[in-house]
Design an enzyme around this catalytic site. Structure first.
Site, mmCIF file in Angstrom:
data_model
loop_
_atom_site.group_PDB
_atom_site.id
_atom_site.type_symbol
_atom_site.label_atom_id
_atom_site.label_comp_id
_atom_site.label_asym_id
_atom_site.label_seq_id
_atom_site.Cartn_x
_atom_site.Cartn_y
_atom_site.Cartn_z
ATOM 1 N N GLY A 79 -49.402 30.322 -13.104
ATOM 2 C CA GLY A 79 -50.714 31.246 -13.735
ATOM 3 C C GLY A 79 -50.877 32.289 -12.843
ATOM 4 C CB CYS A 80 -52.496 35.625 -13.787
ATOM 5 S SG CYS A 80 -54.020 35.459 -14.938
ATOM 6 C CE1 TYR A 81 -59.006 35.393 -12.664
ATOM 7 C CE2 TYR A 81 -58.117 33.858 -14.670
ATOM 8 C CZ TYR A 81 -59.106 34.926 -13.773
ATOM 9 O OH TYR A 81 -59.471 35.835 -14.660
ATOM 10 C CB THR A 137 -49.918 33.419 -8.435
ATOM 11 O OG1 THR A 137 -49.110 33.030 -9.437
ATOM 12 C CG2 THR A 137 -48.642 34.503 -7.846
#
Length: 320
Positions: free
Chosen positions: A120-122, A124
């Protein structure tokens, strides 16, 4: 002459799928196969296409990703490699987590895997900041962590994009996930090496893409009472050989804004601190659609298919 490896992006009309396709559209060593619009929800048609490709990227809701994984399982050894961009398999022990920089040798694990879960972006940003400090013993695994983050609205998918770009019904900035049950917390905790569930407070701003993740720390509450330079050194050591994760100098006078990495696969880490007050703030900057989604997916595909994809990673997209 050896043929190019081929991929099928299941869900290529979504935000992440479109970006993956755009990044790989002109790649000379990867062929992209598409399914007819009329068959995009037809399991039999999708299975037939899966039999013809080397890898499938699942840009689907969690339920759809699980259904496709089940079809692949039925195919046995004939199944293509799977890269799942949903949250369905990120903490599944049968899947390899798709953050190549996680630990030494992890990129090789991705390269050898049949099933990879794109991060997921967060998480990462959070995992990149926390895992090296836990591994180095500077941050206890049971330390109570709070992570704050702001993302561009494209991270919310088509419905949130419409709120900002079409109906203009969204506030210019808002916190969400305030029930403390955000779907990214399990992977954030697991791959950071934390034994205590972190508090995660996400937010969205009125900009299309870009992300800042920040984690405040009281240094005197950490064992050994490390200096800011100790934290920075641990991060620099972990990512010294990384092409896509960079530890940058932290100027306390600078303003951190989230847009400057848009269109790239870069992840920048900084450690801000105040020696007098013995406080620090860890900060990660990334493009939520780049290293936080499609860029990471292309990076993982390159490893899984043994293809150099570096030229496909800096996709130029104008920041809004």
């Amino acid at each position: 002459m050896a043929r190019n490896p081929s991929i099928f992006i299941d869900g290529e009309s979504g935000t992440t799928g479109l970006q993956i396709r755009a990044r790989l559209a002109n790649h000379p060593k990867i062929d992209i196969r598409s399914i007819a619009e009329s068959d995009r929800k037809n399991p039999a048609a999708k299975r037939k296409l899966m039999e013809q490709v080397d890898a499938v990227v699942l840009c689907l809701p969690d339920t759809g990703a699980k259904e496709m994984a089940a079809i692949a399982a039925e195919m046995g050894d004939a199944a293509p490699k799977l890269l799942d961009a949903s949250t369905a398999h990120r903490v599944d022990p049968d899947w390899v987590f798709g953050f190549p920089e996680l630990t030494e040798g992890h990129a090789e694990r991705i390269a050898a895997a049949k099933r990879v879960a794109n991060p997921g972006c967060y998480p990462t940003g959070g995992i990149a900041l926390l895992r090296p400090l836990v591994d180095a013993g500077l941050l206890p695994a049971d330390f109570p962590i709070t992570m704050n983050a702001v993302s561009g609205y494209t991270g919310g998918g088509k419905s949130m994009i419409a709120e900002f770009e079409e109906t203009h019904s969204a506030a210019p900035f808002f916190l969400y996930g305030l029930n403390l049950e955000h779907k990214h917390v399990p992977e954030l905790q697991h791959y950071s090496g934390l034994t205590v569930r972190p508090i995660f407070v996400p937010s969205v701003g009125n900009f299309a893409q870009g992300m800042l993740v920040s984690i405040p720390l009281h240094l005197d509450l950490l064992p050994g009472k490390p200096k800011v330079s100790d934290l920075e050194a641990a991060l620099a050591d972990r990512y010294a050989d990384s092409g896509w994760v960079k530890v940058m100098p932290a100027d306390a006078g600078q303003r951190m804004e989230p847009l400057t990495l848009n269109g790239s696969n870069m992840l920048e880490l900084r450690v801000f601190g105040n020696a007098k007050h013995r406080q620090a703030v860890l900060v990660a900057k990334l493009d939520n659609l780049g290293k936080g989604a499609s860029g990471a997916a292309v990076q993982n595909l390159g490893l899984m298919l043994n293809v150099d994809v570096n030229a496909a990673l800096p996709l130029e997209i104008a920041a809004e």
